[in-house]
Design a protein around this motif. Structure first.
Motif, PDB file in Angstrom:
ATOM      1  N   ALA A  21      61.595  -6.938  58.309  1.00 20.05           N
ATOM      2  CA  ALA A  21      61.827  -7.085  59.746  1.00 20.05           C
ATOM      3  C   ALA A  21      60.524  -6.863  60.508  1.00 20.05           C
ATOM      4  N   PRO A  22      60.298  -7.621  61.589  1.00 26.34           N
ATOM      5  CA  PRO A  22      59.055  -7.439  62.338  1.00 26.34           C
ATOM      6  C   PRO A  22      58.997  -6.123  63.099  1.00 26.34           C
ATOM      7  N   LYS A  23      60.152  -5.602  63.528  1.00 27.25           N
ATOM      8  CA  LYS A  23      60.192  -4.379  64.328  1.00 27.25           C
ATOM      9  C   LYS A  23      61.220  -3.418  63.745  1.00 27.25           C
ATOM     10  N   LEU A  24      61.088  -2.152  64.130  1.00 27.12           N
ATOM     11  CA  LEU A  24      61.998  -1.128  63.620  1.00 27.12           C
ATOM     12  C   LEU A  24      63.423  -1.362  64.098  1.00 27.12           C
ATOM     13  N   VAL A  25      63.592  -1.811  65.346  1.00 27.48           N
ATOM     14  CA  VAL A  25      64.938  -2.041  65.863  1.00 27.48           C
ATOM     15  C   VAL A  25      65.654  -3.119  65.056  1.00 27.48           C
ATOM     16  N   ASP A  26      64.907  -4.122  64.575  1.00 30.86           N
ATOM     17  CA  ASP A  26      65.510  -5.161  63.741  1.00 30.86           C
ATOM     18  C   ASP A  26      65.874  -4.618  62.360  1.00 30.86           C
ATOM     19  N   ALA A  27      65.002  -3.755  61.800  1.00 36.95           N
ATOM     20  CA  ALA A  27      65.299  -3.163  60.490  1.00 36.95           C
ATOM     21  C   ALA A  27      66.539  -2.274  60.555  1.00 36.95           C
ATOM     22  N   LEU A  28      66.690  -1.514  61.640  1.00 35.80           N
ATOM     23  CA  LEU A  28      67.872  -0.670  61.795  1.00 35.80           C
ATOM     24  C   LEU A  28      69.134  -1.510  61.910  1.00 35.80           C
ATOM     25  N   TRP A  29      69.054  -2.617  62.625  1.00 35.46           N
ATOM     26  CA  TRP A  29      70.227  -3.484  62.779  1.00 35.46           C
ATOM     27  C   TRP A  29      70.633  -4.079  61.423  1.00 35.46           C
ATOM     28  N   VAL A  30      69.651  -4.546  60.659  1.00 41.19           N
ATOM     29  CA  VAL A  30      69.956  -5.125  59.343  1.00 41.19           C
ATOM     30  C   VAL A  30      70.566  -4.064  58.430  1.00 41.19           C
ATOM     31  N   ALA A  31      70.012  -2.847  58.447  1.00 41.78           N
ATOM     32  CA  ALA A  31      70.524  -1.788  57.582  1.00 41.78           C
ATOM     33  C   ALA A  31      71.943  -1.391  57.974  1.00 41.78           C
ATOM     34  N   GLN A  85      60.753   7.090  67.359  1.00 40.82           N
ATOM     35  CA  GLN A  85      61.722   7.619  68.312  1.00 40.82           C
ATOM     36  C   GLN A  85      63.091   6.972  68.158  1.00 40.82           C
ATOM     37  N   ARG A  86      63.124   5.714  67.734  1.00 41.80           N
ATOM     38  CA  ARG A  86      64.402   5.022  67.596  1.00 41.80           C
ATOM     39  C   ARG A  86      65.241   5.552  66.432  1.00 41.80           C
ATOM     40  N   LEU A  87      64.597   6.166  65.457  1.00 40.75           N
ATOM     41  CA  LEU A  87      65.353   6.721  64.331  1.00 40.75           C
ATOM     42  C   LEU A  87      65.790   8.141  64.706  1.00 40.75           C
ATOM     43  N   ASP A  88      66.721   8.239  65.624  1.00 44.61           N
ATOM     44  CA  ASP A  88      67.173   9.530  66.131  1.00 44.61           C
ATOM     45  C   ASP A  88      68.490   9.918  65.464  1.00 44.61           C
ATOM     46  N   LEU A  89      69.105  10.969  65.988  1.00 47.12           N
ATOM     47  CA  LEU A  89      70.354  11.468  65.407  1.00 47.12           C
ATOM     48  C   LEU A  89      71.476  10.444  65.543  1.00 47.12           C
ATOM     49  N   THR A  90      71.489   9.700  66.651  1.00 48.93           N
ATOM     50  CA  THR A  90      72.534   8.694  66.854  1.00 48.93           C
ATOM     51  C   THR A  90      72.422   7.561  65.836  1.00 48.93           C
ATOM     52  N   ALA A  91      71.202   7.092  65.573  1.00 52.10           N
ATOM     53  CA  ALA A  91      71.009   6.000  64.616  1.00 52.10           C
ATOM     54  C   ALA A  91      71.404   6.427  63.208  1.00 52.10           C
TER      55      ALA A  91
END
Length: 338
Positions: A153-163, A184-190
């Motif tokens: 994934a090009p960005k972390l937000v895309d990698a989190l969505w795929v995972a 910062q995007r890899l927080d407790l909610t994610a």
């Protein structure tokens, strides 16, 4: 160093006490004679009873590494239907972290159906750490190259969505998400979303974190991993000097359900597809080397008794060069009294 160990043990003791108070600490219970805690579980099955959720969990719910002490400290092993964190202490340890994750995947495929595995990461992490060697997957871990799928994934937000989307799929044996640092995007909610979807699908999600500091997440288990020196290869005549043996890992429990600390050194056996614990004494004897090389002529014999070598004292005057009484040093002059 001693203060750090004491502080770590204190934190684990407090976590264990809190788990007892909240009722989240797993306890081994034996069903009473003639009774069963669950009609779907045989009476002679070893059970783990969690008081808070009143849930009965069988040993099949955990992925056992084969190292008895590590599995015991984790109260049965790594949970299969959960998010598990594996931390690399430094970026250069990415190869060891990937090797340990592939070893766990090998254990999963060995025990269950041989489904594909999805490895998700950003372009940054794959550019920095690279991809697993395809030909080595089969020889070291028994994994066919077509079973390991990659999603860059090009960005972390895309990698989190795929995972997150992959974590809910039962057609995958496991999902690996590799992240660098503490974004910062890899927080407790994610991490809660990843953990919840892993529980719903009954599949593990391994979060590989390279050069990251421990922070609060929803993962019930966090292992801190670093490479260990490989021992010499074993032959019929004994260890082969100068050879490189099986890959080894140093594992420290950073977080677990039982809040028990511990550090272990495991070796991966590619032939048996299993882990073996290396004991400290074995590691010391196999990797020990002499500090000073031995003399080529053998041991230096001691000098014969009574042999005395005389050397002139440094700075001592020669005969006839003694200073006059008036030139003597002050501390050599007699002390005045009165």
């Amino acid at each position: 160093m001693a203060m750090t160990a004491v502080a770590r043990d204190t934190v684990f003791a407090l976590r264990r006490q809190i788990a007892k108070i909240e009722g989240t600490l797993p306890e081994r219970l034996e069903a009473p004679a003639g009774a069963s805690l669950d009609t779907h579980v045989p009476h002679n099955t070893d059970l783990t009873f969690v008081r808070r959720g009143l849930a009965v969990v069988t040993p099949d719910a955990f992925l056992q590494t084969g190292a008895a002490r590590l599995d015991g400290a984790l109260s049965g092993g790594l949970p299969k239907s959960a998010l598990n964190e594996i931390h690399g202490t430094e970026t250069r340890d990415a190869g060891a972290v990937a090797g340990f994750a592939l070893s766990l995947i090998s254990l999963i495929l060995k025990q269950g159906p041989r489904l594909p595995v999805l490895w998700v990461g950003t372009s940054e992490i794959f550019r920095e750490a690279g991809f697993p060697y395809a030909r080595g997957l089969h020889s070291l871990f028994g994994i066919e190259p077509e079973q390991l799928l990659f999603s860059e994934a090009p960005k972390l937000v895309d990698a989190l969505w795929v995972a997150e989307e992959a974590a809910r799929m039962t057609a995958l044996a496991a999902v690996i998400l590799e992240i660098r640092g503490n974004p910062q995007r890899l927080d407790l909610t994610a991490t809660r979303r990843l953990h919840a979807r892993a529980q719903a699908a009954g599949r593990p999600v391994f979060l590989l974190r390279q050069a990251a500091e421990p922070e609060p997440t929803a993962a019930p288990v966090r292992l801190i991993l670093s490479p260990a020196p490989a021992a010499a290869r074993e032959t019929i005549a004994g260890p082969l000097a100068g050879s490189i043996g099986r890959p080894a890992f140093t594992i420290t429990i950073g977080k677990s359900r039982t809040a028990l600390p511990g550090q272990f050194t495991l070796e991966w056996n590619p032939d048996e597809r299993s882990f073996e614990e290396r004991w400290p004494q074995k590691e010391w004897t196999e990797n020990s080397v002499p500090v000073v090389s031995a003399s080529r002529r053998g041991k230096d014999p001691a000098a014969a008794a009574g042999a005395v070598l005389a050397f002139p004292a440094v700075g001592s005057p020669a005969t006839g060069d003694e200073p006059s009484p008036g030139e003597r040093a002050a501390h050599l002059s007699p002390r005045r009294t009165g």
